[in-house]
Design a protein around this motif. Structure first.
Motif, PDB file in Angstrom:
ATOM      1  N   ALA A 156      15.133  16.795  -6.673  1.00 15.57           N
ATOM      2  CA  ALA A 156      15.948  16.256  -6.713  1.00 15.57           C
ATOM      3  C   ALA A 156      15.533  14.833  -5.614  1.00 15.57           C
ATOM      4  CB  ALA A 156      16.575  16.355  -4.644  1.00 15.57           C
ATOM      5  N   ARG A 157      14.005  14.624  -5.880  1.00 14.39           N
ATOM      6  CA  ARG A 157      12.727  13.781  -5.862  1.00 14.39           C
ATOM      7  C   ARG A 157      13.235  13.146  -4.365  1.00 14.39           C
ATOM      8  NH1 ARG A 157      11.222  14.622 -10.539  1.00 14.39           N
ATOM      9  NH2 ARG A 157      11.631  13.662 -11.954  1.00 14.39           N
ATOM     10  N   ILE A 158      13.627  14.152  -3.177  1.00 17.81           N
ATOM     11  CA  ILE A 158      13.043  13.568  -1.854  1.00 17.81           C
ATOM     12  C   ILE A 158      11.981  12.752  -1.835  1.00 17.81           C
ATOM     13  CG2 ILE A 158      13.742  14.226   0.638  1.00 17.81           C
ATOM     14  CD1 ILE A 158      15.468  16.863  -0.657  1.00 17.81           C
ATOM     15  N   PRO A 159      12.140  11.626  -1.292  1.00 17.38           N
ATOM     16  CA  PRO A 159      11.098  10.866  -1.445  1.00 17.38           C
ATOM     17  C   PRO A 159      10.074  11.773   0.039  1.00 17.38           C
ATOM     18  CG  PRO A 159      12.480   9.248  -1.233  1.00 17.38           C
ATOM     19  CD  PRO A 159      13.329  10.400  -0.851  1.00 17.38           C
ATOM     20  N   TRP A 160      10.336  12.271   1.174  1.00 15.34           N
ATOM     21  CA  TRP A 160       9.087  12.728   2.243  1.00 15.34           C
ATOM     22  C   TRP A 160       8.957  14.065   1.020  1.00 15.34           C
ATOM     23  CZ3 TRP A 160      14.632  11.490   2.793  1.00 15.34           C
ATOM     24  CH2 TRP A 160      14.876  12.464   3.412  1.00 15.34           C
ATOM     25  N   PRO A 214       9.868   5.344  -7.203  1.00 17.49           N
ATOM     26  CA  PRO A 214       8.632   5.798  -8.409  1.00 17.49           C
ATOM     27  C   PRO A 214       8.312   7.130  -7.229  1.00 17.49           C
ATOM     28  CG  PRO A 214       7.520   4.693  -6.469  1.00 17.49           C
ATOM     29  CD  PRO A 214       9.027   4.284  -6.744  1.00 17.49           C
ATOM     30  N   TYR A 215       6.887   7.756  -8.236  1.00 17.51           N
ATOM     31  CA  TYR A 215       6.611   9.394  -8.115  1.00 17.51           C
ATOM     32  C   TYR A 215       5.340  10.150  -7.937  1.00 17.51           C
ATOM     33  CZ  TYR A 215      12.216   9.714  -9.741  1.00 17.51           C
ATOM     34  OH  TYR A 215      12.997   9.713  -9.214  1.00 17.51           O
ATOM     35  N   GLY A 216       4.990  10.526  -7.422  1.00 16.81           N
ATOM     36  CA  GLY A 216       3.504  11.200  -7.271  1.00 16.81           C
ATOM     37  C   GLY A 216       3.157  10.726  -6.110  1.00 16.81           C
ATOM     38  N   ARG A 217       1.929  11.233  -5.762  1.00 17.50           N
ATOM     39  CA  ARG A 217       1.093  11.572  -4.760  1.00 17.50           C
ATOM     40  C   ARG A 217      -0.228  11.587  -4.725  1.00 17.50           C
ATOM     41  NH1 ARG A 217      -1.161  16.590  -2.515  1.00 17.50           N
ATOM     42  NH2 ARG A 217      -0.794  16.183  -0.763  1.00 17.50           N
ATOM     43  N   LEU A 218      -0.565  10.475  -6.467  1.00 17.12           N
ATOM     44  CA  LEU A 218      -2.179   9.992  -6.456  1.00 17.12           C
ATOM     45  C   LEU A 218      -2.329   8.841  -6.192  1.00 17.12           C
ATOM     46  CD1 LEU A 218      -4.317  11.638  -8.355  1.00 17.12           C
ATOM     47  CD2 LEU A 218      -3.559  10.843 -10.022  1.00 17.12           C
ATOM     48  N   VAL A 275      22.059  10.628  -3.593  1.00 12.44           N
ATOM     49  CA  VAL A 275      20.905  10.131  -2.757  1.00 12.44           C
ATOM     50  C   VAL A 275      19.950   8.969  -3.704  1.00 12.44           C
ATOM     51  CG1 VAL A 275      20.074   9.274  -1.294  1.00 12.44           C
ATOM     52  CG2 VAL A 275      22.533   9.944  -1.058  1.00 12.44           C
ATOM     53  N   PHE A 276      19.308  10.458  -3.909  1.00  8.79           N
ATOM     54  CA  PHE A 276      18.194  10.146  -4.366  1.00  8.79           C
ATOM     55  C   PHE A 276      17.961  10.690  -6.137  1.00  8.79           C
ATOM     56  CE2 PHE A 276      17.247  12.676  -0.793  1.00  8.79           C
ATOM     57  CZ  PHE A 276      16.799  11.202   0.705  1.00  8.79           C
ATOM     58  N   ARG A 277      18.606  11.495  -7.092  1.00 12.00           N
ATOM     59  CA  ARG A 277      18.340  11.262  -8.487  1.00 12.00           C
ATOM     60  C   ARG A 277      19.388  10.194  -9.121  1.00 12.00           C
ATOM     61  NH1 ARG A 277      15.616  15.698 -10.571  1.00 12.00           N
ATOM     62  NH2 ARG A 277      15.949  14.486 -13.005  1.00 12.00           N
ATOM     63  N   LEU A 278      20.488   9.760  -8.510  1.00 13.99           N
ATOM     64  CA  LEU A 278      21.517   8.925  -8.969  1.00 13.99           C
ATOM     65  C   LEU A 278      21.480   7.083  -7.926  1.00 13.99           C
ATOM     66  CD1 LEU A 278      24.315  11.057  -9.461  1.00 13.99           C
ATOM     67  CD2 LEU A 278      22.237  10.258 -11.180  1.00 13.99           C
ATOM     68  N   ARG A 287       1.192  -1.431   0.023  1.00 12.00           N
ATOM     69  CA  ARG A 287       0.018  -0.140  -0.093  1.00 12.00           C
ATOM     70  C   ARG A 287       0.836   1.182   0.283  1.00 12.00           C
ATOM     71  NH1 ARG A 287      -4.826  -0.820   4.020  1.00 12.00           N
ATOM     72  NH2 ARG A 287      -5.497   0.864   2.848  1.00 12.00           N
ATOM     73  N   ALA A 288      -0.097   2.392  -0.489  1.00  5.75           N
ATOM     74  CA  ALA A 288       0.486   3.294  -0.591  1.00  5.75           C
ATOM     75  C   ALA A 288       1.782   3.689   0.720  1.00  5.75           C
ATOM     76  CB  ALA A 288       0.255   4.503  -0.222  1.00  5.75           C
ATOM     77  N   HIS A 289       2.656   4.684   0.862  1.00  2.82           N
ATOM     78  CA  HIS A 289       3.488   4.920   2.372  1.00  2.82           C
ATOM     79  C   HIS A 289       2.622   6.303   2.368  1.00  2.82           C
ATOM     80  CE1 HIS A 289       6.954   2.989   1.706  1.00  2.82           C
ATOM     81  NE2 HIS A 289       7.210   3.861   0.197  1.00  2.82           N
ATOM     82  N   PRO A 290       2.341   5.991   4.089  1.00  3.70           N
ATOM     83  CA  PRO A 290       1.798   7.245   4.589  1.00  3.70           C
ATOM     84  C   PRO A 290       2.377   8.763   3.830  1.00  3.70           C
ATOM     85  CG  PRO A 290       2.496   6.134   6.180  1.00  3.70           C
ATOM     86  CD  PRO A 290       2.519   5.218   5.540  1.00  3.70           C
ATOM     87  N   VAL A 291       1.628   9.599   4.056  1.00 10.21           N
ATOM     88  CA  VAL A 291       2.061  10.761   4.076  1.00 10.21           C
ATOM     89  C   VAL A 291       1.974  11.650   5.271  1.00 10.21           C
ATOM     90  CG1 VAL A 291       2.086  13.442   2.778  1.00 10.21           C
ATOM     91  CG2 VAL A 291       1.390  11.256   1.654  1.00 10.21           C
ATOM     92  N   ARG A 292       3.149  11.764   6.041  1.00 14.11           N
ATOM     93  CA  ARG A 292       2.969  12.900   7.234  1.00 14.11           C
ATOM     94  C   ARG A 292       2.758  14.093   7.180  1.00 14.11           C
ATOM     95  NH1 ARG A 292       2.053   8.276   9.871  1.00 14.11           N
ATOM     96  NH2 ARG A 292       3.897   6.665   9.792  1.00 14.11           N
ATOM     97  N   GLY A 293       1.855  15.077   7.467  1.00  9.16           N
ATOM     98  CA  GLY A 293       0.995  16.462   7.680  1.00  9.16           C
ATOM     99  C   GLY A 293       2.288  17.186   7.215  1.00  9.16           C
ATOM    100  N   TRP A 294       2.499  16.674   8.877  1.00 12.28           N
ATOM    101  CA  TRP A 294       4.300  18.041   9.708  1.00 12.28           C
ATOM    102  C   TRP A 294       5.110  17.723   8.592  1.00 12.28           C
ATOM    103  CZ3 TRP A 294       9.290  15.432  10.186  1.00 12.28           C
ATOM    104  CH2 TRP A 294       9.674  14.560  10.425  1.00 12.28           C
ATOM    105  N   TRP A 295       5.670  16.940   7.621  1.00  8.36           N
ATOM    106  CA  TRP A 295       6.489  16.445   5.880  1.00  8.36           C
ATOM    107  C   TRP A 295       6.594  18.205   5.400  1.00  8.36           C
ATOM    108  CZ3 TRP A 295       6.407  11.400   4.488  1.00  8.36           C
ATOM    109  CH2 TRP A 295       6.357  10.067   5.261  1.00  8.36           C
TER     110      TRP A 295
END
Length: 470
Positions: free
Chosen positions: A85-89, A328-332, A225-228, A19-27
């Motif tokens: 930079a595609r930083i996940p959080w 993967p990318y996107g929050r949809l 780290v995140f792009r390479l 399942r999708a990673h949870p999105v923390r509001g404080w991020w």
């Protein structure tokens, strides 16, 4: 318009291993606060370096204001790099659409401040030296340490800014635009020697030195780290290859992919990747495509429409071709959902992530609605899959077929006439205000859907969109 049965004939769900990673509001709050604090700290460093005291004379005002513009430009340039930079959080908190908009805003602001810095510093030095602007500019470029590199870096950044203007983007293929955009990293790197060798504000105090070195190190580390690093690790781990290519409609194909340990790939329905198919010319250019089926731990599927060289060549990719990916990318995804009821609104190939979401999301019969806009039945993708999925899970499906109306922007076909979009939306989905609304399609069309959803009483926080713009 046609509608499938409301109740499922066969209860059950498709297996979805992850399942999708949870999105923390404080991020989101922490990321935004960090960016603003960095800009405030830059101003504080300028003040501590006698920035205000030097405003008393004309030359002092020009050079001091120019220094501040240069400092803010440098900080915004690094923030611009971090935004992409595609930083996940960060990516999961904002989504690629919003990050791209903020990236463009930071970029245009940075290049404007950079130009202001160059003009003010040159004029200020010319006033001090009692020389002409052209000769002063030439002396600065040819005699100050690092200025030739900085000039080259500025030229690269200006080129990136020009090709990012909407009118210019429309004339470029995505692949060409993406390649040109990489010169932003070169521009940032070439500016660093000038900032260290001749920028007193970078080395005037321990705090300034620590801040700027930390900022550059953080931006470089994020890229490494995140792009390479992460893409290299994931590709070595999963080793994706093309299993088969399936035509879906005229100019549209689906690529079925297999690999190793795909149950461990951190992807959720609704997300997209940047793909590179190691076959033929142009394989080095990445193209973004969403998953068009929920990941099941053994296979992945993407679907692409012929919109350029990168997507056109997919129809000829043979089975067994190695595939490189970023994401993967996107929050949809399910992670942004606030309630049980959902409405999916898609146009054309925008059905791809929404079809995957309809397959993966948990809901009861009657709690999900799909509104699918297309010019005619021949352009409906996955018609049989959608009908089968609707029958199995009790989805209410409305196919909105027909040409666009002339003279106004609407997400509805012309046969709906002048009817307000929110009125039709409430007619098709009477309890729409209780739904999370997922939207995917072209920019103007998506804006029209969002406006209608807001007019129908859907809270802005319950509307989730993914757009085709770049």
């Amino acid at each position: 318009m046609s509608t499938t049965p409301l109740m499922a004939r066969r209860p059950g769900r498709y297996p979805v291993p992850r399942r999708a990673h949870p999105v923390r509001g404080w991020w989101r709050d922490a990321s935004g606060l960090t960016a603003w604090l960095s800009l405030l700290f830059v101003v504080a460093l300028w003040v501590a370096g006698r920035g205000l005291q030097n405003l008393g004379s004309v030359s002092g005002f020009l050079t001091s204001a120019g220094r501040l513009a240069g400092l803010l430009s440098a900080d915004l340039l690094l923030l611009q790099v971090l935004l992409m930079a595609r930083i996940p959080w960060v990516e999961r908190s904002y989504g690629q659409d919003e990050l791209a908009r903020r990236h463009r805003l930071a970029g245009f602001t940075s290049i404007t401040l950079m130009g202001t810095h160059v003009v003010l510093i040159t004029v200020g030095y010319a006033v001090t030296d009692r020389s002409g602007l052209v000769s002063e500019a030439w002396d600065l470029v040819t005699t100050d340490p690092g200025m030739l590199l900085a000039t080259a870096g500025t030229a690269a950044l200006v080129m990136v800014a020009i090709t990012s203007v909407r009118a210019a983007r429309r004339r470029l293929r995505y692949e060409s635009w993406h390649l040109l955009h990489l010169y932003a990293y070169l521009g940032a790197g070439l500016a660093l020697p000038h900032q260290l060798w001749t920028g007193a504000d970078f080395t005037s105090s321990t705090a300034a030195t620590v801040f700027w070195w930390s900022a550059y190190a953080t931006a470089a580390a994020a890229i490494l780290v995140f792009r390479l690093g992460m893409p290299v690790w994931l590709n070595l781990r999963h080793r994706l290859v093309v299993e088969r290519v399936v035509p879906e409609a005229r100019g549209v194909v689906s690529i079925h992919l297999r690999g190793r340990r795909l149950d461990r790939l951190p992807v959720a329905a609704g997300q997209f990747f940047l793909w590179r198919f190691l076959h033929g010319t142009g394989w080095t250019r990445g193209n973004p495509f969403s998953l068009s089926a929920a990941p099941d731990g053994t296979r992945l599927r993407i679907t692409a429409k012929d919109l350029g060289d990168g997507s056109r060549r997919l129809a000829t990719v043979p089975a067994g071709t190695r595939v490189l990916f970023e994401g993967p990318y996107g929050r949809l995804t399910e992670s942004v959902r606030s309630g049980r009821k959902v409405t999916m609104v898609a146009s054309g190939v925008g059905i791809t992530p929404l079809r995957a979401l309809l397959e993966a999301l948990p809901y009861r019969p009657g709690e999900a609605v799909l509104l699918y806009r297309a010019r005619n039945e021949g352009q409906l993708l996955f018609r049989h899959e959608l009908d089968a999925l609707a029958a199995r899970r009790g989805i209410r499906v409305h196919y909105l077929l027909g040409r666009r109306g002339r003279g106004r922007v609407s997400w509805l076909p012309a046969q709906y006439g002048a009817a307000a979009g929110e009125t039709i939306l409430q007619y098709l989905v009477p309890d729409i205000a209780e739904h999370d609304v997922y939207v995917c399609g072209p920019d103007a069309w998506t804006e029209a859907v969002i406006a209608s959803a807001r007019g129908a009483g859907v809270p802005r926080s319950h509307i989730h969109s993914e757009r085709f713009g770049w």
